[in-house]
Design an enzyme around this catalytic site. Structure first.
Site, mmCIF file in Angstrom:
data_model
loop_
_atom_site.group_PDB
_atom_site.id
_atom_site.type_symbol
_atom_site.label_atom_id
_atom_site.label_comp_id
_atom_site.label_asym_id
_atom_site.label_seq_id
_atom_site.Cartn_x
_atom_site.Cartn_y
_atom_site.Cartn_z
ATOM 1 N N LYS A 252 -0.766 4.440 0.327
ATOM 2 C CA LYS A 252 -0.754 3.927 1.700
ATOM 3 C C LYS A 252 -0.440 2.439 1.626
ATOM 4 O O LYS A 252 -1.181 1.660 1.020
ATOM 5 C CB LYS A 252 -2.109 4.157 2.364
ATOM 6 N N ARG B 45 -2.600 0.817 15.994
ATOM 7 C CA ARG B 45 -3.779 -0.046 16.162
ATOM 8 C C ARG B 45 -3.947 -0.420 17.620
ATOM 9 O O ARG B 45 -5.070 -0.579 18.111
ATOM 10 C CB ARG B 45 -3.654 -1.270 15.261
ATOM 11 N N LYS C 233 -4.967 -6.151 5.528
ATOM 12 C CA LYS C 233 -5.462 -5.046 4.699
ATOM 13 C C LYS C 233 -4.863 -5.070 3.289
ATOM 14 O O LYS C 233 -4.900 -4.065 2.584
ATOM 15 C CB LYS C 233 -5.180 -3.715 5.416
ATOM 16 N N GLU D 135 -1.908 5.559 -8.550
ATOM 17 C CA GLU D 135 -2.861 6.043 -7.539
ATOM 18 C C GLU D 135 -2.838 7.575 -7.482
ATOM 19 O O GLU D 135 -3.878 8.215 -7.357
ATOM 20 C CB GLU D 135 -2.505 5.482 -6.152
ATOM 21 N N LYS E 231 2.548 7.019 2.834
ATOM 22 C CA LYS E 231 2.521 6.507 4.197
ATOM 23 C C LYS E 231 2.876 5.035 4.215
ATOM 24 O O LYS E 231 2.296 4.300 3.423
ATOM 25 C CB LYS E 231 1.110 6.720 4.756
ATOM 26 N N SER F 80 3.278 5.424 13.460
ATOM 27 C CA SER F 80 3.507 5.043 14.856
ATOM 28 C C SER F 80 4.737 4.153 15.045
ATOM 29 O O SER F 80 5.490 4.331 16.005
ATOM 30 C CB SER F 80 2.253 4.362 15.407
ATOM 31 N N TYR G 180 4.165 12.360 15.113
ATOM 32 C CA TYR G 180 3.867 12.434 16.552
ATOM 33 C C TYR G 180 4.922 13.273 17.280
ATOM 34 O O TYR G 180 4.738 13.617 18.438
ATOM 35 C CB TYR G 180 3.787 11.013 17.139
HETATM 36 C C1 PBG Z 1 -6.570 3.706 9.422
HETATM 37 C C2 PBG Z 1 -5.298 4.390 9.758
HETATM 38 C C3 PBG Z 1 -4.152 3.733 10.204
HETATM 39 C C4 PBG Z 1 -3.204 4.724 10.474
HETATM 40 C C5 PBG Z 1 -3.791 5.960 10.190
HETATM 41 N N1 PBG Z 1 -5.103 5.734 9.724
HETATM 42 C C6 PBG Z 1 -3.890 2.299 10.473
HETATM 43 C C7 PBG Z 1 -4.185 1.305 9.453
HETATM 44 O O1 PBG Z 1 -4.330 1.587 8.269
HETATM 45 O O2 PBG Z 1 -4.282 0.155 9.842
HETATM 46 C C8 PBG Z 1 -1.842 4.441 11.004
HETATM 47 C C9 PBG Z 1 -1.070 5.556 11.560
HETATM 48 C C10 PBG Z 1 0.111 5.165 12.346
HETATM 49 O O3 PBG Z 1 0.534 3.996 12.407
HETATM 50 O O4 PBG Z 1 0.688 6.071 12.951
HETATM 51 N N2 PBG Z 1 -7.409 4.207 8.511
#
Ligand code: PBG
Length: 334
Positions: free
Chosen positions: A204, A214, A226, A242, A257, A283, A322
């Site tokens: 991730k 968010r 993060k 990982e 991701k 997203s 989505y």
């Molecule tokens: C947080 C989480 C995030 C997403 C899924 N789980 C955001 C982040 O890590 O800040 C993002 C998914 C998306 O952008 O569609 N645990």
């Protein structure tokens, strides 16, 4: 006049009709590939999400209705993201393992209505944490933020157990703490949830593509970023590291991701491990297609389909998107 070409090899022969193209086609998308991410909240209303056109924050009844509409077009897997009320957010995110919380109630409601739908839950603290981070935040002497690993893992275990008790089929840690897969596996097994699977957010990335998400949940970090837990977009070798760790700790499936900008990572992991791979079209990827289509610059349906086909071709077995319901409907219509 031109000479007649002597060309014994003509790749175009394999593209000369729809039927031949069907025979030689290597990648096929089906509704069974999709995991549909759904946002939920405590209210009775179903509110359109401004940052993610076409998506809603669903009430529990609205959620069951939307799962049903996706079911009708062949989608059999969903994952929930809760918007938690501000006054329930705390530094340690205790609400995340409240057995009467929003997510456990959503799991029960969906499993009762659609027992054969695979219910996946997100395991991370960000919706519950007053600091907006996936883990517990400590301030160092110099005022810097530190996301504390091992203390966070303990809370994540409680969260995963709470979801398992409510009936989740798969728990999906998205927090990127070290060692959480092994700890969650041990916790689930100790409490006799051997059959609950773990889909690990393995690679991730610390991505700017999460912005609209968010916004949807009001879950952006209050301070800092993060980058001490999510991966550096510049790196690929640590994705493999990982993946190997997560699999050794007991992950049943691993995830990459975002998806579109990280197709090489999907491929690298696909070529190196033998567990199923999920990819998350996040997203920002969704919004870029939606926005360009809204302005009339691209055909939404075709670009969405092509983006998902590319992710599958890169090596993903399943895709969180989505677009799940809309694309599944299109695929069913033929
Ligand atoms: C947080 C989480 C995030 C997403 C899924 N789980 C955001 C982040 O890590 O800040 C993002 C998914 C998306 O952008 O569609 N645990």
């Amino acid at each position: 006049m031109f000479e007649k070409l002597t060309l014994p090899i003509r790749p175009r022969r394999n593209r000369k009709s729809p039927a031949i193209r069907g025979l030689v086609s290597e990648t096929v998308l089906t509704p069974a590939d999709f995991i549909y991410p759904l946002f939920i909240h405590e209210d009775e209303t179903n509110d359109p999400i401004e940052s993610m056109p076409g998506c809603h924050r669903w009430s529990l009844a609205g959620l069951v209705g939307e799962v049903g509409r996706a079911y009708e077009v062949g989608v059999r897997a969903v994952v929930f993201f809760p918007k938690i009320e501000e006054d329930l957010k705390t530094p340690k995110g205790e609400e995340c393992y409240n057995d009467d919380g929003l997510v456990p109630r959503a799991i029960k409601a969906v499993k009762e209505a659609y027992p054969d739908v695979v219910v996946i839950t997100d395991v991370a603290l960000d919706p519950y944490n007053s600091d907006g981070h996936d883990g517990i935040v400590e301030k160092t002497k110099d005022g810097d933020l530190k996301i504390v690993n091992d203390e966070t893992v303990k809370v994540l275990c409680k969260q995963a157990l709470c979801h398992a008790k409510a009936g989740a089929d798969i728990v999906s840690p998205s927090d990127m703490m070290d060692g959480r897969i092994g700890a969650i596996r041990a916790t689930l097994d100790r409490y006799h949830f051997e059959e609950v699977s773990i889909l690990s957010y393995t690679a991730k990335y610390a991505s700017a593509y999460y912005g609209p998400f968010r916004g949807a949940l009001d879950s952006a970090p209050k301070a800092g970023d993060k980058k001490t837990y999510q991966m550096d977009p510049a790196n690929s070798r640590e994705a493999l590291r990982e993946a190997e760790l997560d699999i050794a700790e007991g992950a049943d499936m691993v995830m990459v991701k975002p998806a579109g900008p990280y197709l090489d990572i999907i491929r690298i992991i696909r070529d190196s491990v033998d567990v199923p791979i999920a990819a998350y079209q996040v997203s920002g990827e969704y919004l870029m297609i939606k926005s360009a289509a809204k302005d009339g610059w691209v055909d939404e349906e075709k670009v969405a389909m092509e983006s998902l086909l590319g992710i599958k071709r890169a090596g993903a077995d399943m895709i969180l998107t989505y677009f799940a319901k809309d694309v599944a409907a299109r695929l069913q219509a033929g």
